[in-house]
Design an enzyme around this catalytic site. Structure first.
Site, PDB file in Angstrom:
ATOM      1  N   SER A 143       0.880  -1.226  -0.124  1.00 51.13           N
ATOM      2  CA  SER A 143      -0.042   0.050  -0.077  1.00 51.13           C
ATOM      3  C   SER A 143       1.011   1.318  -0.040  1.00 51.13           C
ATOM      4  CB  SER A 143      -0.792   0.063   1.181  1.00 51.13           C
ATOM      5  OG  SER A 143      -1.381   1.195   1.542  1.00 51.13           O
ATOM      6  N   TYR A 156      -1.339  -1.290  10.570  1.00 58.29           N
ATOM      7  CA  TYR A 156      -1.597  -1.480   9.228  1.00 58.29           C
ATOM      8  C   TYR A 156      -0.281  -0.953   8.540  1.00 58.29           C
ATOM      9  CZ  TYR A 156      -3.731  -1.240   4.734  1.00 58.29           C
ATOM     10  OH  TYR A 156      -3.724  -1.573   3.071  1.00 58.29           O
TER      11      TYR A 156
HETATM   12  N1  NAD Z   1      -8.613  -0.675  -1.180  1.00 57.97           N
HETATM   13  C1  NAD Z   1      -7.676   0.210  -1.212  1.00 57.97           C
HETATM   14  O1  NAD Z   1      -7.789   1.402  -1.052  1.00 57.97           O
HETATM   15  C2  NAD Z   1      -6.274  -0.411  -1.048  1.00 57.97           C
HETATM   16  C3  NAD Z   1      -5.266   0.564  -0.985  1.00 57.97           C
HETATM   17  C4  NAD Z   1      -3.831  -0.076  -0.854  1.00 57.97           C
HETATM   18  C5  NAD Z   1      -3.564  -1.276  -0.446  1.00 57.97           C
HETATM   19  N2  NAD Z   1      -4.646  -2.187  -0.561  1.00 57.97           N
HETATM   20  C6  NAD Z   1      -4.374  -3.535  -0.366  1.00 57.97           C
HETATM   21  O2  NAD Z   1      -4.832  -4.264  -1.335  1.00 57.97           O
HETATM   22  C7  NAD Z   1      -5.519  -5.442  -0.668  1.00 57.97           C
HETATM   23  C8  NAD Z   1      -6.659  -5.834  -1.107  1.00 57.97           C
HETATM   24  O3  NAD Z   1      -7.663  -4.839  -0.502  1.00 57.97           O
HETATM   25  P1  NAD Z   1      -9.208  -4.592  -0.799  1.00 57.97           P
HETATM   26  O4  NAD Z   1      -9.390  -3.167  -0.658  1.00 57.97           O
HETATM   27  O5  NAD Z   1      -9.471  -5.267  -2.191  1.00 57.97           O
HETATM   28  O6  NAD Z   1      -9.787  -5.478   0.209  1.00 57.97           O
HETATM   29  P2  NAD Z   1     -11.396  -5.998   0.541  1.00 57.97           P
HETATM   30  O7  NAD Z   1     -11.464  -5.992   1.953  1.00 57.97           O
HETATM   31  O8  NAD Z   1     -12.190  -5.444  -0.493  1.00 57.97           O
HETATM   32  O9  NAD Z   1     -10.826  -7.303  -0.052  1.00 57.97           O
HETATM   33  C9  NAD Z   1      -9.927  -8.433   0.590  1.00 57.97           C
HETATM   34  C10 NAD Z   1     -10.554  -9.912   0.380  1.00 57.97           C
HETATM   35  O10 NAD Z   1      -9.178 -10.425   1.189  1.00 57.97           O
HETATM   36  C11 NAD Z   1     -10.048 -11.723   1.932  1.00 57.97           C
HETATM   37  N3  NAD Z   1      -9.237 -11.816   3.067  1.00 57.97           N
HETATM   38  C12 NAD Z   1      -9.191 -11.193   4.236  1.00 57.97           C
HETATM   39  N4  NAD Z   1      -8.677 -11.872   5.201  1.00 57.97           N
HETATM   40  C13 NAD Z   1      -8.189 -13.102   4.562  1.00 57.97           C
HETATM   41  C14 NAD Z   1      -7.358 -14.201   5.053  1.00 57.97           C
HETATM   42  N5  NAD Z   1      -6.980 -14.272   6.213  1.00 57.97           N
HETATM   43  N6  NAD Z   1      -7.260 -15.158   4.279  1.00 57.97           N
HETATM   44  C15 NAD Z   1      -7.571 -15.123   3.047  1.00 57.97           C
HETATM   45  N7  NAD Z   1      -8.320 -14.053   2.414  1.00 57.97           N
HETATM   46  C16 NAD Z   1      -8.774 -13.102   3.341  1.00 57.97           C
HETATM   47  C17 NAD Z   1     -11.440 -11.033   2.167  1.00 57.97           C
HETATM   48  O11 NAD Z   1     -12.442 -12.070   2.403  1.00 57.97           O
HETATM   49  C18 NAD Z   1     -11.608 -10.384   0.952  1.00 57.97           C
HETATM   50  O12 NAD Z   1     -12.350 -10.987   0.089  1.00 57.97           O
HETATM   51  C19 NAD Z   1      -5.245  -5.744   0.632  1.00 57.97           C
HETATM   52  O13 NAD Z   1      -3.856  -6.213   1.128  1.00 57.97           O
HETATM   53  C20 NAD Z   1      -5.073  -4.201   1.133  1.00 57.97           C
HETATM   54  O14 NAD Z   1      -4.389  -3.819   2.181  1.00 57.97           O
HETATM   55  C21 NAD Z   1      -6.261  -1.937  -0.591  1.00 57.97           C
END
Ligand code: NAD
Length: 295
Positions: A143, A156
């Protein structure tokens, strides 16, 4: 790595959000995808939607914080598809809230268990297969919080800085051992996923429910400043498909860093400049040593 028809990729956290968009991007390129997630029903629905489009996918319920479960994911991948070319360690959760000195030890365990150890488990389970084949790519989703700090989000932030660090370490190790396996670490800003939509709704609401995780000591004015910063950040939100395409382009260009958003470059520069200024102020560690040129 050139992404092409017939390859096999594993995406964790693939049931929704960025993981689902990355899986879709790979499927569009003719790649078969193992979809791993902890959310059973959502995983099934996503897998069915991809299958209906003619994709070759295998859903595997997996908790990435459990090393044994990720090892099983790797063996099921190889048993089912006979190969693996890419692992995308995407599964992640939010965490933190409040100042670091008041943060909850259980929150640290939970966040580091998924966001950091989940990535370590993915590397340990899949890289041996890539080494055996002599090709492949590891994609870790960190991130922007892995390159700059986020007050009141220490767990985080720490987990994402650690993902950047292990990605850099892995790339150096593979290079030193002359193993032709690529590593890319993605550092997105805000992406429109359920994770961010919840935050956006909270910040937009008139009530103060969103301040629940902020320290009570903050003045009303400081809270409003935090709200304004969050709103500005959320206004830069990117569609998951766009972020996924930028990440896959970085993989194809074999770039270590995939910086999908340009909006937060001031924070990264500010941190890097602080480090460089400290370095200039100190001089290099060998500066005091007398050299032959001094004589
Ligand atoms: N959305 C943002 O703005 C953003 C920004 C920077 C980084 N990220 C990173 O991108 C990645 C995806 O985020 P997102 O926004 O799509 O989140 P999200 O919550 O929409 O999706 C995350 C998915 O991961 C699954 N998950 C959670 N814990 C788990 C586990 N222990 N084992 C397996 N699966 C698991 C959840 O069920 C979900 O389907 C993450 O690593 C997040 O930190 C997101």
């Amino acid at each position: 790595m050139i992404i092409e028809v017939g390859q096999v990729a594993v995406v964790t956290g693939a049931a929704q959000g960025l993981g689902r968009a990355l899986a879709a991007g790979l499927i569009d390129r003719g790649v078969s995808v193992v979809l791993a997630d902890i959310a059973t029903e959502r995983l099934q629905t996503t897998a069915e939607a991809f299958t209906a489009r003619g994709a070759r996918v295998l859903p595997v319920i997996t908790d990435v914080s459990d090393a044994a479960a990720v090892n099983t994911l790797a063996s099921r991948t190889v048993e089912y598809f006979g190969r693996v070319d890419m692992v995308v360690n995407n599964a992640g959760i939010g965490g933190g809230g409040g100042p670091l000195w008041q943060s909850d030890p259980q929150d640290w365990q939970r966040v580091l268990g998924v966001n950091l150890l989940g990535v370590v488990h993915g590397i340990q389970a899949f890289v041996p297969h890539l080494v055996r084949t002599g090709a492949g790519h590891v994609v870790n989703i960190a991130s922007i919080a892995g390159l700059a700090v986020m007050p009141f989000g220490s767990s985080y932030c720490a987990s994402k800085h650690a993902v950047v660090a292990i990605s850099e370490t892995l790339r150096r190790e593979l290079e030193m051992l002359e193993l032709p396996i690529g590593v890319t670490v993605a550092c997105p800003g805000y992406v429109r996923t359920p994770l961010v939509e919840g935050l956006a709704t909270l910040v937009e609401a008139d009530d103060d429910a969103w301040t629940e995780h902020l320290p009570a000591e903050l003045s009303k004015e400081q809270r409003e400043q935090v709200r304004a910063t969050l709103k500005r950040g959320i206004a830069t939100v990117m569609e998951p498909e766009v972020a996924a395409e930028r990440i896959l382009a970085a993989v194809e260009a074999d770039q270590l860093y995939a910086l999908t958003h340009g909006d937060f470059d001031d924070r990264i520069r500010h941190r890097a400049e602080g480090i460089l200024a400290a370095l200039d102020g100190q001089g290099r560690s060998g500066d005091h040593v007398e050299t032959t040129d001094d004589k």
